[in-house]
Each structure stands twice: as C-alpha cells, then as structure tokens.
Design an enzyme around this catalytic site. Structure first.
Site, mmCIF file in Angstrom:
data_model
loop_
_atom_site.group_PDB
_atom_site.id
_atom_site.type_symbol
_atom_site.label_atom_id
_atom_site.label_comp_id
_atom_site.label_asym_id
_atom_site.label_seq_id
_atom_site.Cartn_x
_atom_site.Cartn_y
_atom_site.Cartn_z
ATOM 1 N N GLY A 7 0.671 -1.240 -0.034
ATOM 2 C CA GLY A 7 0.066 -0.222 -0.003
ATOM 3 C C GLY A 7 0.943 1.245 0.143
ATOM 4 O O GLY A 7 0.940 2.087 0.745
ATOM 5 N N GLY A 12 3.568 5.196 3.023
ATOM 6 C CA GLY A 12 4.364 4.152 2.473
ATOM 7 C C GLY A 12 5.638 4.557 1.962
ATOM 8 O O GLY A 12 6.684 3.957 1.939
ATOM 9 N N ASN A 102 -3.808 4.416 9.927
ATOM 10 C CA ASN A 102 -4.574 5.298 10.986
ATOM 11 C C ASN A 102 -5.753 4.263 11.585
ATOM 12 O O ASN A 102 -5.843 3.081 11.270
ATOM 13 C CB ASN A 102 -5.524 6.214 10.157
ATOM 14 C CG ASN A 102 -4.707 7.631 9.937
ATOM 15 O OD1 ASN A 102 -3.776 7.936 10.616
ATOM 16 N ND2 ASN A 102 -4.983 8.094 8.842
ATOM 17 N N LYS A 178 -3.332 9.447 18.725
ATOM 18 C CA LYS A 178 -3.222 9.768 17.161
ATOM 19 C C LYS A 178 -4.719 9.916 16.879
ATOM 20 O O LYS A 178 -5.102 10.567 15.885
ATOM 21 C CB LYS A 178 -2.510 8.657 16.541
ATOM 22 C CG LYS A 178 -2.411 8.943 15.272
ATOM 23 C CD LYS A 178 -1.617 10.009 14.444
ATOM 24 C CE LYS A 178 -1.762 10.231 13.053
ATOM 25 N NZ LYS A 178 -1.113 9.203 12.355
ATOM 26 N N ASN A 186 -9.085 15.879 10.813
ATOM 27 C CA ASN A 186 -9.290 15.235 9.390
ATOM 28 C C ASN A 186 -10.558 15.496 8.777
ATOM 29 O O ASN A 186 -10.529 16.070 7.445
ATOM 30 C CB ASN A 186 -9.271 13.781 9.417
ATOM 31 C CG ASN A 186 -7.774 13.336 9.447
ATOM 32 O OD1 ASN A 186 -6.826 13.890 9.998
ATOM 33 N ND2 ASN A 186 -7.668 12.194 8.946
ATOM 34 N N SER A 247 -5.401 17.038 5.701
ATOM 35 C CA SER A 247 -5.586 15.657 6.189
ATOM 36 C C SER A 247 -5.867 14.788 5.123
ATOM 37 O O SER A 247 -5.942 14.997 3.702
ATOM 38 C CB SER A 247 -6.896 15.666 7.009
ATOM 39 O OG SER A 247 -8.020 15.705 6.165
ATOM 40 N N GLU A 260 -11.213 7.125 5.229
ATOM 41 C CA GLU A 260 -11.241 6.228 6.431
ATOM 42 C C GLU A 260 -12.035 6.888 7.419
ATOM 43 O O GLU A 260 -11.778 6.343 8.865
ATOM 44 C CB GLU A 260 -10.026 6.250 6.961
ATOM 45 C CG GLU A 260 -8.856 5.362 6.124
ATOM 46 C CD GLU A 260 -7.217 5.452 6.590
ATOM 47 O OE1 GLU A 260 -6.853 4.200 6.822
ATOM 48 O OE2 GLU A 260 -6.599 6.314 6.805
#
Length: 299
Positions: A7, A12, A102, A178, A186, A247, A260
């Site tokens: 991903g 990443g 996340n 977090k 976000n 975000s 997400e």
C-alpha cells in the site's frame, strides 16, 4: 534488509523511500500509475532537506512481498482484510509486519489473519503524493512502535535511515491519542479543503475542536484506554508543526476516493453508542464526510 511496502501511498512511499535511500532493498506495492512512474524514473522523495530520485522497485502484485524481512503495511483501514489475505500466501515465515495505519483496530485484525509477527506503530508524519511516483514530505516523521522480537534491530535500522523511533508498551494509548488528533482535524480539513494552519484560524473552529476532543476523551476513558501526555496540547501542536498539511481524508475526498472516516470519527460514534456516551460533534462530522463521499461526481 529486504523491505516490502504494502500500500505504497504517501506514508508508505516516505518510509520506504527513506529506507531505500539508506541502502535497503525496497519494493513498493502500489497502484499502476505509481508503479509505472517509479519503474521509469525511480521514486522522487522531496523533503524539507533534500529532493532526490531514490532507487526502488515497484509492483502492483501483492506477491511482491515474497522474501521480505520487513513489511510496512500501509493500506487504508478499509482495505486491511483484503490486502492481508492477498499477501498472505507470499509472506516469509519470519517476516515482521508493521502496521503504519490510521485507526486503532488494524493490528488486531492482522493478527487474526496472519501467522507472522505483527506490530502496531503510530505514525506522526505529514506527507502527500504530489504526483505519480512523487512523495512530498511536509514535516515530522517519527514512529512509536510496540515491542517486537526485532525491536532493537528495527530501531537501529530506522534511525540510520533518518527516521526517529520510540518503543512503547502503551501503543494502544498512543494509537488512541493519534485517533483523537485525526478526529479533531481530518473531517474539518476534508469538508473545507483547508490546511491545518488556516483551518484553526476559522471563526468558532477552536471551540468545535474542543467539543470533538472532549467526546473522544470521554469514550477513551470509558473504554479503559490509558492516554499518554496532554492530548489538548498535542491537538494544538499539530496546527503549529504542520500548518501546510491537509488531512488524508481531505486528500481522499479531493480525489473522489472513499476515506477512512468510518475508522476515525465513525469509530468514536460506534464506541460512544456502545458505551452510552453522547458524541454529537463526531456524529455530525462522520455524517457530513459520508455525504460528500456519496454525492454524484461531475462527468
């Protein structure tokens, strides 16, 4: 070390690129447009201190994790199960799977699907994909990782690549901390398409963020989460340390992608309902982002 990034989006690509720059063999598993760009030119890693083309390999095939000592698992929380099952047949028995995601549930999901050792990490980095094969780093970059059998080696490896790492026996608490930061920023950044520094200057925004955080704290405490540090101060610090960052949810909505949000404010809504705690601010933000995701797009 051979490293696979499952991903390879902004997070990443940043960590994979930093490890590759330090001399490790890295393969990025990503979408076709990114793979094609990386195969043609390498990965462009643009940070605040350097801008380089980094040599990595790339593939669209989850089987490219084969032979990797370390797998940086960076898919969206919505794709955790499908991505884990896709790479499962090719994972080396002794591989360490490090969840750089996340949300607070991903590592447990992975442990239920994989035989390999899985460790959760909390990611504090501001990154974005500036184009195919081009990741832009806007600030920070540290990781908080739960103890693993390879903990000392892992910490040295990342440190040598310029990535600060802290090992903690309270990663659950750090993941929740977090999560609360993500819940505060976000959805508001996504709805307004504003960066954090501009967002917090909006009329009434600080009060709204206080309401969001208070709801999150109430749910966390009722859920038995041991939160580290001063969460309210950490929330304020995000806008100070990442003023130009939008975000990941904002980036997803701008590209017409599913975000997400179900694993951020949506998780607070689910846990609040289960624990009998009212969370109206988080419920409203979750509903608004889902409405934006589901609206018809022009063309």
């Amino acid at each position: 070390m051979k490293v696979a990034v499952m991903g390879a989006g902004a997070v990443g690509c940043y960590y994979g690129g930093m490890l590759a720059r330090a001399g490790h063999e890295v393969v990025l598993i990503a979408r076709p447009q990114h793979v094609q760009a990386v195969e043609a030119r390498g990965l462009r890693l643009q940070t605040q201190s350097f801008d380089e083309q980094v040599g990595v390999s790339a593939s669209t095939d989850a089987g490219a994790v084969q032979g990797a000592d370390l797998v940086l698992f960076c898919v969206k929380s919505t794709d955790t199960q499908s991505a884990a099952l896709a790479m499962k047949p090719s994972l080396a028995q002794g591989a360490l799977v490090l969840s750089l995601q996340n949300g607070v549930e991903n590592a447990e999901t992975l442990r239920g699907l994989l035989e390999q050792e899985v460790a959760a990490a909390v990611v504090y980095v501001a990154t974005e994909m500036a184009g195919p094969g081009h990741v832009r780093h806007n600030g920070r970059g540290e990781l908080v990782i739960e103890p693993t059998s390879q903990g000392a080696t892992l910490a040295r490896t990342f440190a040598a690549a310029g990535v600060p790492v802290e090992t903690s026996d309270n990663v659950r608490g750090a993941l929740w901390a977090k999560l609360i930061l993500n819940c505060a920023y976000n959805a508001l950044s996504a709805i307004t398409q504003l960066p954090y520094g501009r967002l917090v200057r909006g009329e009434g925004v600080e009060a709204v963020m206080r309401d969001i955080v208070a709801e999150c704290l109430a749910v966390a405490h009722a859920d038995g989460v041991r939160l580290p540090g001063d969460i309210e101060q950490a929330v304020r610090r995000i806008a100070e340390t990442m003023p130009a960052q939008t975000s990941s949810t904002a980036q997803d909505l701008a590209r017409g992608k599913r975000s997400e949000i179900d694993h951020l404010n949506g998780l607070i809504v689910r846990r609040g309902d289960a624990l009998g705690i009212a969370v109206p601010a988080n419920r409203l933000l979750h509903a608004l982002v889902r409405l934006i995701e589901d609206r018809p797009r022009a063309g």
